[in-house]
Design a protein around this motif. Structure first.
Motif, PDB file in Angstrom:
ATOM      1  N   SER A 116       0.841  -1.116  -0.134  1.00 24.56           N
ATOM      2  CA  SER A 116      -0.123   0.079   0.003  1.00 24.56           C
ATOM      3  C   SER A 116       0.990   1.243  -0.031  1.00 24.56           C
ATOM      4  CB  SER A 116      -1.055  -0.021   1.140  1.00 24.56           C
ATOM      5  OG  SER A 116      -0.138  -0.146   2.508  1.00 24.56           O
ATOM      6  N   ALA A 117       2.139   1.012   0.037  1.00 21.34           N
ATOM      7  CA  ALA A 117       2.895   2.134   0.097  1.00 21.34           C
ATOM      8  C   ALA A 117       3.488   2.854  -1.079  1.00 21.34           C
ATOM      9  CB  ALA A 117       4.306   2.058   1.083  1.00 21.34           C
ATOM     10  N   PHE A 118       3.632   1.628  -1.945  1.00 21.63           N
ATOM     11  CA  PHE A 118       4.051   2.219  -3.188  1.00 21.63           C
ATOM     12  C   PHE A 118       3.144   1.734  -4.417  1.00 21.63           C
ATOM     13  CE2 PHE A 118       7.997   2.165  -0.695  1.00 21.63           C
ATOM     14  CZ  PHE A 118       8.628   3.230  -1.133  1.00 21.63           C
ATOM     15  N   LEU A 119       3.155   2.654  -5.389  1.00 20.47           N
ATOM     16  CA  LEU A 119       2.163   2.127  -6.602  1.00 20.47           C
ATOM     17  C   LEU A 119       2.766   2.606  -7.882  1.00 20.47           C
ATOM     18  CD1 LEU A 119      -0.641   1.426  -7.385  1.00 20.47           C
ATOM     19  CD2 LEU A 119      -1.612   3.713  -7.202  1.00 20.47           C
ATOM     20  N   TYR A 120       2.560   1.959  -9.095  1.00 17.49           N
ATOM     21  CA  TYR A 120       3.301   1.969 -10.265  1.00 17.49           C
ATOM     22  C   TYR A 120       2.346   3.011 -10.839  1.00 17.49           C
ATOM     23  CZ  TYR A 120       5.160   1.491 -14.941  1.00 17.49           C
ATOM     24  OH  TYR A 120       5.877   1.700 -15.946  1.00 17.49           O
ATOM     25  N   ASN A 121       2.901   4.107 -11.211  1.00 15.19           N
ATOM     26  CA  ASN A 121       2.131   5.297 -12.247  1.00 15.19           C
ATOM     27  C   ASN A 121       2.628   5.111 -13.674  1.00 15.19           C
ATOM     28  OD1 ASN A 121       1.147   7.471 -13.599  1.00 15.19           O
ATOM     29  ND2 ASN A 121       2.019   8.941 -11.998  1.00 15.19           N
ATOM     30  N   PRO A 122       1.778   4.363 -14.337  1.00 11.44           N
ATOM     31  CA  PRO A 122       2.019   4.207 -15.864  1.00 11.44           C
ATOM     32  C   PRO A 122       2.273   5.372 -16.762  1.00 11.44           C
ATOM     33  CG  PRO A 122      -0.210   3.809 -15.400  1.00 11.44           C
ATOM     34  CD  PRO A 122       0.453   4.227 -14.102  1.00 11.44           C
ATOM     35  N   ASN A 123       1.643   6.663 -16.131  1.00  8.58           N
ATOM     36  CA  ASN A 123       2.010   7.908 -17.032  1.00  8.58           C
ATOM     37  C   ASN A 123       3.289   8.492 -16.878  1.00  8.58           C
ATOM     38  OD1 ASN A 123      -0.686   8.160 -17.535  1.00  8.58           O
ATOM     39  ND2 ASN A 123      -1.212   8.980 -15.773  1.00  8.58           N
ATOM     40  N   THR A 124       4.023   8.130 -15.692  1.00 14.07           N
ATOM     41  CA  THR A 124       5.261   8.500 -15.452  1.00 14.07           C
ATOM     42  C   THR A 124       6.383   7.546 -15.565  1.00 14.07           C
ATOM     43  OG1 THR A 124       5.074   8.172 -13.089  1.00 14.07           O
ATOM     44  CG2 THR A 124       4.676  10.355 -14.060  1.00 14.07           C
ATOM     45  N   GLY A 125       5.818   6.271 -15.446  1.00 12.64           N
ATOM     46  CA  GLY A 125       6.896   5.193 -15.411  1.00 12.64           C
ATOM     47  C   GLY A 125       7.650   4.533 -14.370  1.00 12.64           C
TER      48      GLY A 125
END
Length: 169
Positions: A116-125
């Motif tokens: 829950s602490a980190f999430l992959y952001n596909p917009n920024t990679g």
């Protein structure tokens, strides 16, 4: 700078240390892939093949998840090529293992990643820290109180000023 848990060896690293570690990861992947003379070498090709087989994924299916060709995955498994850092992190996410397990072949003793602490952001990679909603914590000293409640302090000081002014008249 605050410390945060990361996938890299369940260590507590600052953001700067994580960047330095990620740059060193590329150098580490270029080491020999076998054990020699008591020195622990990398097991990435073997681990990739083993984890892919355990999950029942074909090279083609894994390549689709990574948006790569099947040949790239095949080269990684043969030890002829090496993935970049972004793909190594994506592989660790897909297989739900730590980077130590994926690259060094270390067995996972506990799951130390707070998903829950980190999430992959596909917009920024990039993987971005997810901050919880604001929850007020205990105020330990006057400095913390003044930093959080400065408007109240200004009102209080103004009130005291006005009281002194009235008393002196």
């Amino acid at each position: 700078m605050s410390t945060e848990k990361t996938r890299a060896g369940c260590a507590t690293l600052t953001y700067f240390e994580l960047i330095v570690a990620s740059k060193n990861l590329t150098d580490a992947l270029s080491l020999s892939m076998k054990k020699k003379g008591g020195i622990t070498m990398l097991q990435f090709p073997n681990q990739l093949k083993k984890l892919r087989a355990e999950r029942g994924l074909s090279q083609e299916a894994l390549a689709k998840q990574l948006f790569l060709s099947r040949q790239a995955v095949s080269k990684w498994e043969k030890g002829e090529g090496k993935p970049d850092l972004d793909n190594v992190i994506k592989l660790a996410e897909i297989f739900d293992v730590s980077l130590d397990c994926l690259i060094l072949g270390k067995e996972e003793t506990e799951n130390c990643v707070d998903k829950s602490a980190f999430l992959y952001n596909p917009n920024t990679g990039l993987y971005e820290r997810q901050y919880p909603k604001y929850t007020p914590s205990k105020i330990n000293n006057f400095y913390e109180f003044s930093a959080r409640c400065w408007p109240l302090l200004l009102i209080f000081l103004y009130f005291i000023y006005r009281m002194i002014e009235l008393l002196l008249k």
